[in-house]
Scaffold this motif. Structure first.
Motif, PDB file in Angstrom:
ATOM      1  N   ILE A  87      21.187  41.347  33.507  1.00 12.73           N
ATOM      2  CA  ILE A  87      22.451  41.680  34.155  1.00 12.73           C
ATOM      3  C   ILE A  87      23.582  41.044  33.357  1.00 12.73           C
ATOM      4  N   SER A  88      24.556  41.859  32.949  1.00 11.45           N
ATOM      5  CA  SER A  88      25.627  41.363  32.084  1.00 11.45           C
ATOM      6  C   SER A  88      26.739  40.677  32.858  1.00 11.45           C
ATOM      7  N   THR A  89      26.776  40.836  34.190  1.00  5.80           N
ATOM      8  CA  THR A  89      27.825  40.223  34.996  1.00  5.80           C
ATOM      9  C   THR A  89      27.334  38.920  35.628  1.00  5.80           C
ATOM     10  N   LEU A  95      31.952  44.052  38.256  1.00  6.06           N
ATOM     11  CA  LEU A  95      31.903  45.405  37.709  1.00  6.06           C
ATOM     12  C   LEU A  95      31.307  46.338  38.750  1.00  6.06           C
ATOM     13  N   HIS A  97      30.132  50.346  39.451  1.00  4.03           N
ATOM     14  CA  HIS A  97      29.824  51.667  38.903  1.00  4.03           C
ATOM     15  C   HIS A  97      30.112  52.705  39.993  1.00  4.03           C
ATOM     16  N   ASP A 120      27.422  47.846  42.910  1.00  3.37           N
ATOM     17  CA  ASP A 120      27.817  46.573  42.309  1.00  3.37           C
ATOM     18  C   ASP A 120      26.832  46.216  41.202  1.00  3.37           C
ATOM     19  N   ASP A 121      27.340  45.933  40.013  1.00  2.00           N
ATOM     20  CA  ASP A 121      26.473  45.673  38.859  1.00  2.00           C
ATOM     21  C   ASP A 121      25.653  44.405  39.028  1.00  2.00           C
ATOM     22  N   ARG A 124      23.483  44.973  42.600  1.00  2.55           N
ATOM     23  CA  ARG A 124      22.986  46.344  42.796  1.00  2.55           C
ATOM     24  C   ARG A 124      23.159  46.810  44.240  1.00  2.55           C
ATOM     25  N   THR A 126      24.791  48.795  47.151  1.00  2.00           N
ATOM     26  CA  THR A 126      25.333  50.153  47.058  1.00  2.00           C
ATOM     27  C   THR A 126      26.092  50.534  48.318  1.00  2.00           C
ATOM     28  N   ARG A 160      33.766  51.342  36.554  1.00  2.00           N
ATOM     29  CA  ARG A 160      33.287  52.271  35.526  1.00  2.00           C
ATOM     30  C   ARG A 160      32.943  53.601  36.170  1.00  2.00           C
ATOM     31  N   ASN A 194      26.548  55.504  32.323  1.00  2.00           N
ATOM     32  CA  ASN A 194      26.823  55.198  33.730  1.00  2.00           C
ATOM     33  C   ASN A 194      25.545  55.354  34.547  1.00  2.00           C
ATOM     34  N   VAL A 196      23.471  53.347  35.956  1.00  2.00           N
ATOM     35  CA  VAL A 196      23.226  52.548  37.159  1.00  2.00           C
ATOM     36  C   VAL A 196      23.510  53.354  38.416  1.00  2.00           C
TER      37      VAL A 196
END
Length: 221
Positions: A87-89, A95, A97, A120-121, A124, A126, A160, A194, A196
């Motif tokens: 996970i990059s965040t 972030l 999506h 949510d990145d 996850r 939703t 994004r 995109n 995710v």
């Protein structure tokens, strides 16, 4: 056994002196005719063979499930995207999506025909917002931002989406500039960027189809 040198297999026969020897060469005729006929698929060649439309085409079995490696590479239009296993965040709402799907053939009990999905990145988590029209996306997003930031205690840093008109418009641009939100867009015709939220969309659409096939109304609309 022989060793290939350029396009020829060579074998040292002298080391087999004094022994019985049997040499054979095997070649799949189906691939030979596949190349001769301009890399036509096996279904087409089978039909040509059945109707005797090509002179000299032998009566052999053309298996339909066989795939020629050169055809696979020739028809490949882009390289596969590598999976990212991290996970990059570093926190929730850093972030988000976003994507929207519809028009659903059968509206919900609330007369909603579109689903606006936000993922949510970091966690996850939703959210699914249901819309009557696509142009409601910005109004629902502005309400969602205030509610989510108050509930989670974090600010939204980046969102994004694709280049859909429901996201790429003056309302979204002004709102993001006013609240310091960076709006990233995926490249055209590249849904993998995109992915995710695209996976979430596919899951929701499959759920809707299943419920409709069972003659149930999609109550989660």
């Amino acid at each position: 056994m022989g060793h290939r040198c350029d396009n020829v297999y060579t074998i040292n026969i002298s080391k087999y002196d004094g022994r019985d020897r049997c040499f054979s060469s095997m070649h799949d005729q189906s691939w030979l005719w596949h190349r001769r006929l301009g890399h036509a698929n096996m279904d087409l060649i089978s039909q040509l063979n059945k109707d005797e439309l090509v002179r000299g085409l032998p009566k052999i079995n053309f298996q339909k499930d066989k795939v020629y490696e050169a055809c696979q590479m020739g028809k490949k239009i882009k390289n596969s995207f590598k999976n990212i296993n991290f996970i990059s965040t570093t926190r929730p709402l850093e972030l988000l999506h976003m994507d929207l799907f519809g028009l659903s053939r059968t509206p919900s009990l609330g007369e909603k025909s579109y689903a606006y999905v936000i993922v949510d990145d970091f966690s996850r988590y939703t959210w699914v917002l249901f819309l009557s029209q696509k142009n409601e996306a910005f109004y629902e997003f502005s309400k969602f931002c205030n509610k989510a930031q108050n509930e989670k205690g974090f600010t939204i840093t980046c969102i994004r989406s694709d280049h859909g008109r429901e996201f790429e418009n003056i309302d979204f641009e002004d709102y993001c500039n006013e609240h310091g939100i960076n709006h990233n867009f995926s490249a055209p015709r590249t849904p993998q960027q995109n992915e995710v939220v695209e996976r979430k969309n596919r899951t929701l659409q499959e759920m809707a189809k299943t419920m409709l096939n069972e003659n149930n109304l999609p109550k989660y609309f």
